[in-house]
Design an enzyme around this catalytic site. Structure first.
Site, PDB file in Angstrom:
ATOM      1  N   ARG A 243       0.852  -1.183   0.000  1.00 56.04           N
ATOM      2  CA  ARG A 243       0.000   0.000   0.000  1.00 56.04           C
ATOM      3  C   ARG A 243       0.890   1.236   0.000  1.00 56.04           C
ATOM      4  NH1 ARG A 243      -3.435  -2.619  -1.643  1.00 56.04           N
ATOM      5  NH2 ARG A 243      -5.471  -3.115  -0.765  1.00 56.04           N
ATOM      6  N   GLU A 272      -3.673   7.345  -5.062  1.00 55.58           N
ATOM      7  CA  GLU A 272      -3.860   6.772  -6.407  1.00 55.58           C
ATOM      8  C   GLU A 272      -5.093   7.384  -7.059  1.00 55.58           C
ATOM      9  OE1 GLU A 272      -3.786   2.513  -5.948  1.00 55.58           O
ATOM     10  OE2 GLU A 272      -1.789   2.583  -5.064  1.00 55.58           O
ATOM     11  N   HIS A 290      -0.678   0.166  -9.969  1.00 54.35           N
ATOM     12  CA  HIS A 290      -1.354  -0.786  -9.065  1.00 54.35           C
ATOM     13  C   HIS A 290      -1.915  -1.991  -9.842  1.00 54.35           C
ATOM     14  CE1 HIS A 290      -3.594  -1.105  -4.971  1.00 54.35           C
ATOM     15  NE2 HIS A 290      -3.322  -2.302  -5.468  1.00 54.35           N
TER      16      HIS A 290
HETATM   17  C1  8YV Z   1      -6.347  -5.171  -6.412  1.00 51.63           C
HETATM   18  C2  8YV Z   1      -5.173  -5.014  -4.149  1.00 51.63           C
HETATM   19  O1  8YV Z   1      -5.891  -4.996  -7.710  1.00 51.63           O
HETATM   20  O2  8YV Z   1      -5.976  -7.092  -3.426  1.00 51.63           O
HETATM   21  C3  8YV Z   1      -5.665  -5.958  -3.123  1.00 51.63           C
HETATM   22  O3  8YV Z   1      -5.743  -5.553  -1.948  1.00 51.63           O
HETATM   23  O4  8YV Z   1      -4.755  -3.960  -3.837  1.00 51.63           O
HETATM   24  C4  8YV Z   1      -5.147  -5.417  -5.589  1.00 51.63           C
HETATM   25  O5  8YV Z   1      -4.939  -6.777  -5.715  1.00 51.63           O
HETATM   26  C5  8YV Z   1      -7.202  -4.042  -6.205  1.00 51.63           C
HETATM   27  O6  8YV Z   1      -7.349  -3.686  -4.894  1.00 51.63           O
HETATM   28  C6  8YV Z   1      -8.549  -4.341  -6.782  1.00 51.63           C
HETATM   29  O7  8YV Z   1      -9.471  -3.663  -6.139  1.00 51.63           O
END
Ligand code: 8YV
Length: 336
Positions: A243, A272, A290
């Site tokens: 994160r 983001e 991301h």
């Molecule tokens: C996703 C992510 O792409 O799983 C998570 O927590 O950050 C990523 O794998 C994204 O959050 C999809 O909403």
């Protein structure tokens, strides 16, 4: 004492509020085909919609990126379940969900390999200057000058901040690069063959490459700060696939600009989709939007788990894969 009712939905039909479009478009269609789904993001006035119809929804489908704010939870008085696409749950409003005993499903386990692959892609790119070399060739610079000599990755020291499932998958890959692995967690991991560093600072001091795979949220906010970057040092590289909130991004941009660390590979950012402009100007940082879990195979597996969590919540009152704090709250309710 009031009779204890099952969390399984008693009212039919079961309306689902989808917070926004899913990171896999096929999942939008599958949800709409299988359930009575309403997309909140498509309502002309979402606040008014929630006021008028919030009480008719028993379930929310969302994603780790979209999260679920407390004011939406509060506008859904009959909310029983949330099914979230993603392994991170830092953007789901824990306080309001816990208070209400809402059961929350998420998608751990199925994305570890792709996120770990991405950590290595960023690590190798940052060390060997791959993206910068690509720009160099495309600009036509090759006919005029030599590309700068870069840094070896094989055989170096890899520090992993957050030795969970994804951190372990990163450590497995490191074996193929003959790297030494050490890690920092709140506690040492039972049975881990890797060196435990009691503080993040000591891990950074030890490491050539510091990879962040720790969960986001208040507990890890800005832990990778100027001091940690200083400890990583002018030969050190930072990789973040966790994160953006874990890193003090302004301090990182400054360290990159001043050569106080050698380089970085970043898939996640504090705000983001807006990385700090100072990062965009730097050639020693590789930026990706991301996408660590963004493969056909992994996004499909995540979508399947979103659907399974939903189906199991409706059938039994409990998701297949439940966020730990949601399960703890449920256990506390049972014990009360
Ligand atoms: C996703 C992510 O792409 O799983 C998570 O927590 O950050 C990523 O794998 C994204 O959050 C999809 O909403």
């Amino acid at each position: 004492m009031p009779a204890r009712t099952s969390h399984a939905m008693t009212q039919r039909p079961f309306r689902i509020l989808q917070y926004g479009k899913m990171p896999l478009p096929a999942l939008d269609h599958e949800l709409a085909a299988q359930y009575d789904v309403t997309l909140l993001s498509e309502q002309s006035d979402p606040t008014r919609f929630l006021t008028e119809q919030g009480a008719t929804f028993g379930c929310v489908v969302t994603s780790a990126a979209m999260g679920l704010p407390g004011h939406v939870v509060n506008a859904l008085p009959n909310l029983k379940f949330v099914s979230s696409f993603g392994v991170g749950f830092d953007a789901l409003d824990k306080a309001s969900l816990l208070r209400r005993g809402v059961r929350v499903g998420y998608t751990p386990g199925v994305l570890d390999d792709c996120v770990a692959d991405m950590a290595f892609a960023l690590l190798l790119d940052a060390a060997r200057g791959l993206s910068a070399a690509d720009r160099f060739v495309r600009r036509g610079d090759w006919s005029r000058q030599r590309f700068g000599i870069q840094t070896r990755a094989s055989g170096k020291r890899l520090g992993i901040f957050g030795m969970g499932r994804i951190g372990s998958a990163v450590a497995r890959r490191a074996a193929g690069f003959d790297m030494q692995v050490a890690y920092h967690n709140r506690r040492p991991v039972d049975g881990s063959p890797h060196l435990y560093q009691p503080s993040l600072l000591e891990l950074a001091r030890w490491a050539d490459f510091l990879v962040i795979t720790a969960a986001g949220g208040d507990a890890t906010h800005h832990l990778v700060n100027a001091e940690v970057l200083e400890a990583l040092g002018p030969q050190g590289f930072l990789v973040n696939v966790a994160r953006g909130s874990v890193v003090h991004e302004a301090a990182l941009a400054c360290a990159l600009q001043e050569g106080r660390i050698a380089g970085a590979g970043l898939d996640v950012f504090e705000d983001e989709p807006r990385p700090l402009p100072a990062l965009l100007a730097q050639d020693n940082v590789v930026l990706s939007p991301h996408i660590a879990s963004g493969t056909h195979e992994t996004r499909r597996a995540m979508a399947d788990l979103v659907l399974q969590n939903l189906a199991q919540c409706i059938a039994t009152g409990q998701p297949l894969a439940e966020v730990p704090w949601s399960a703890e709250a449920a256990a506390a309710l049972q014990a009360a």
